[in-house]
Motif scaffolding. Structure first.
Motif, PDB file in Angstrom:
ATOM      1  N   ASP A  83       0.853  -1.192   0.000  1.00  0.00           N
ATOM      2  CA  ASP A  83       0.000   0.000   0.000  1.00  0.00           C
ATOM      3  C   ASP A  83       0.890   1.244   0.000  1.00  0.00           C
ATOM      4  OD1 ASP A  83      -1.816   2.047   0.573  1.00  0.00           O
ATOM      5  OD2 ASP A  83      -1.995   1.477   2.686  1.00  0.00           O
ATOM      6  N   LEU A  84       0.964   1.918  -1.152  1.00  0.00           N
ATOM      7  CA  LEU A  84       1.797   3.119  -1.261  1.00  0.00           C
ATOM      8  C   LEU A  84       1.203   4.309  -0.514  1.00  0.00           C
ATOM      9  CD1 LEU A  84       2.697   3.112  -5.079  1.00  0.00           C
ATOM     10  CD2 LEU A  84       4.207   2.496  -3.181  1.00  0.00           C
ATOM     11  N   GLY A  85      -0.117   4.309  -0.333  1.00  0.00           N
ATOM     12  CA  GLY A  85      -0.803   5.489   0.177  1.00  0.00           C
ATOM     13  C   GLY A  85      -1.308   6.340  -0.979  1.00  0.00           C
ATOM     14  N   TRP A  86      -2.243   7.253  -0.686  1.00  0.00           N
ATOM     15  CA  TRP A  86      -2.853   8.025  -1.782  1.00  0.00           C
ATOM     16  C   TRP A  86      -1.922   9.077  -2.412  1.00  0.00           C
ATOM     17  CZ3 TRP A  86      -3.230  13.244  -1.873  1.00  0.00           C
ATOM     18  CH2 TRP A  86      -3.190  13.934  -0.654  1.00  0.00           C
ATOM     19  N   ASP A 371     -12.519  -2.535   0.579  1.00  0.00           N
ATOM     20  CA  ASP A 371     -11.368  -1.786   0.080  1.00  0.00           C
ATOM     21  C   ASP A 371     -10.125  -2.667  -0.040  1.00  0.00           C
ATOM     22  OD1 ASP A 371     -13.053   0.524   0.270  1.00  0.00           O
ATOM     23  OD2 ASP A 371     -11.246   1.738   0.489  1.00  0.00           O
ATOM     24  N   LEU A 372      -9.915  -3.536   0.914  1.00  0.00           N
ATOM     25  CA  LEU A 372      -8.757  -4.437   0.857  1.00  0.00           C
ATOM     26  C   LEU A 372      -8.841  -5.365  -0.355  1.00  0.00           C
ATOM     27  CD1 LEU A 372      -8.348  -5.408   4.631  1.00  0.00           C
ATOM     28  CD2 LEU A 372      -6.672  -4.173   3.238  1.00  0.00           C
ATOM     29  N   SER A 403      -3.106   1.146  -3.474  1.00  0.00           N
ATOM     30  CA  SER A 403      -3.422   2.100  -2.415  1.00  0.00           C
ATOM     31  C   SER A 403      -4.678   1.610  -1.725  1.00  0.00           C
ATOM     32  CB  SER A 403      -3.647   3.502  -2.994  1.00  0.00           C
ATOM     33  OG  SER A 403      -4.384   4.317  -2.104  1.00  0.00           O
ATOM     34  N   PHE A 404      -4.591   1.438  -0.425  1.00  0.00           N
ATOM     35  CA  PHE A 404      -5.714   0.928   0.363  1.00  0.00           C
ATOM     36  C   PHE A 404      -6.928   1.851   0.264  1.00  0.00           C
ATOM     37  CE2 PHE A 404      -7.326   0.940   4.969  1.00  0.00           C
ATOM     38  CZ  PHE A 404      -8.295  -0.020   4.721  1.00  0.00           C
ATOM     39  N   LEU A 405      -6.695   3.174   0.276  1.00  0.00           N
ATOM     40  CA  LEU A 405      -7.786   4.142   0.266  1.00  0.00           C
ATOM     41  C   LEU A 405      -8.372   4.321  -1.136  1.00  0.00           C
ATOM     42  CD1 LEU A 405      -9.485   6.342   1.698  1.00  0.00           C
ATOM     43  CD2 LEU A 405      -7.599   7.934   1.262  1.00  0.00           C
TER      44      LEU A 405
END
Length: 450
Positions: A83-86, A371-372, A403-405
């Motif tokens: 998960d890189l993040g947004w 989301d996952l 990205s999780f979000l």
């Protein structure tokens, strides 16, 4: 020409939202005949307010992020999708071929809908147009059609503006953000899910009586129920779960308490600058279109995240998300970059439940599961997109990334599947449209008057 347009867009975006928003607000104010000095002061105040909001929000994510990562390490989770993040995903999206065309497309759609009275939101948050660009990019990569990619981005824009309109009355009443709507795709898409789940919980005996909200906690526990104290307590508990040392546990607690105490004050500074512009826009449109008194200025969800119920729900869901990642069949995503941003995901669910933390956490669990799974399913496509724009992968992330979000957002995934003519996705169109229509009709009194 395409490369020059991309360079121009990147140059503007490099200013960042804290510079872009005041510029857009200033131009908007002048267009709606606000005096130059008043427009200048108001737009600069908006920028200063956002500087404060983002600074405090960064304290929140900067403290919760390492604690969440410590939980992941302590749990011994080893999953192939990082998960890189947004923020990296936003940078990847803006570098895609379709992105430069999304800004003018979104502006034209917004102006057109305002002109025919089909939206009440004036979305001035240009930075967050990347949400629509990502939807269009996924459609473009799925179909190979540039035109369909733009259509996908346009559909995402229209739907989000309508959802922002729908939720705006509750935003103003329960978040005390007068004249504001929140057209951030990663948040507002969960508003109808929150309303639907809230209606279902109303029918469940015993559970429907549980109402844990910051107001009720403060009323029952006095000073220990104040948002600042709740933040400190939740921060300490988070530090304990992360197995921090005693000093770091206390530091985390104080920092979370500070966020819950300071962030609402930053929002008040923002509102001080925004209200003169909002009033001018309404006055102008009321003169041009009599009876239109309910116009909203569309802003980033960051202005709402300081709400104590939102932060509390997010902090409770953070360790739950780690556990779910570990035990969920089919999940391949290692939640890291976006674990600190659960507040963004859950914010409009908290709004739909009118600040009931218990219900928000309950509803947040299936949302996190979804989301996952979506983030895992989209990882190959997002990885290829990152490689195509020559994104520099962080060390240890040479394999699949997501990205999780936002990489896990179910709406974008559904839109992409529709563009691929997936039968199940197509069958869901009339079903979800019917549910949304019924939900809008049956919750109208709650949204506008509760």
């Amino acid at each position: 020409m395409g490369e020059k347009l991309l360079e121009a867009v990147q140059y503007v975006l490099d200013f960042g939202p804290t510079v872009m928003l005041p510029i857009v607000a200033f131009i908007l104010a002048l267009c709606f005949r606000v005096k130059f000095t008043k427009a200048l002061r108001s737009s600069l105040t908006i920028g200063i307010g956002f500087v404060g909001i983002y600074a405090i929000f960064n304290i929140l994510t900067g403290n919760v992020g390492p604690a969440a990562q410590a939980m992941v390490e302590n749990a011994g989770i080893d999953l192939p999708v990082v998960d890189l993040g947004w923020p990296p995903l936003a940078a990847i999206t803006w570098a895609s071929p379709i992105a430069p065309f999304v800004i003018p497309l979104t502006i034209l759609i917004n102006i057109g809908l305002l002109a025919i009275n089909k939206t009440k939101t004036v979305d001035i948050d240009l930075w967050n147009y990347w949400h629509f660009a990502l939807a269009g990019t996924l459609v473009y990569y799925a179909t190979g059609s540039f035109l369909l990619g733009l259509v996908g981005a346009g559909i995402a824009c229209i739907i989000i503006l309508k959802l922002a309109d729908w939720s705006a009355p509750m935003v103003q009443k329960h978040l005390n953000l007068q004249g504001i709507s929140l057209p951030t795709l990663s948040s507002v898409i969960f508003f109808p899910i929150g309303l639907l789940a809230d209606k279902i919980i109303d029918k469940v005996p015993f559970i429907n009586k549980i109402n844990i909200s910051p107001e009720k906690i403060q009323k029952r526990f006095g000073v220990f129920g104040e948002p600042m104290m709740v933040g400190i307590i939740l921060g300490i508990l988070l530090g304990i779960i992360a197995r921090y040392e005693f000093k770091d546990i206390l530091t985390l607690g104080i920092n979370i308490g500070a966020v819950m105490f300071i962030l609402p004050r930053m929002v008040r500074i923002l509102m001080e600058g925004l209200l003169p512009i909002s009033d001018a826009v309404k006055k102008f449109l009321n003169n041009k279109y009599p009876g239109r008194k309910d116009l909203y200025i569309g802003l980033d969800i960051a202005v709402a995240v300081g709400n104590p119920a939102i932060i509390s729900s997010a902090l409770v869901l953070t360790p739950i998300a780690v556990i779910l990642a570990f035990i969920l069949p089919g999940n391949k995503t290692l939640p890291l970059g976006d674990l600190a941003n659960i507040a963004v995901m859950i914010s409009m669910v908290v709004l739909a439940t009118r600040g009931n933390v218990f219900r928000s956490v309950l509803i947040g669990i299936p949302i996190i599961i979804g989301d996952l799974l979506v983030a895992s399913a989209l990882a190959p496509r997002i990885t290829n997109l990152a490689k195509d724009v020559n994104f520099s992968f962080p060390e240890g992330a040479s394999g699949l990334v997501s990205s999780f979000l936002d990489g896990g957002n179910p709406f974008r995934y559904w839109l992409m599947k529709i563009s691929e003519l997936n039968l199940f996705a197509l069958l869901l169109v009339p079903i979800i449209a019917g549910i949304l229509y019924w939900l809008y009709k049956t919750t109208k009194d709650k949204v506008y008057h509760s």
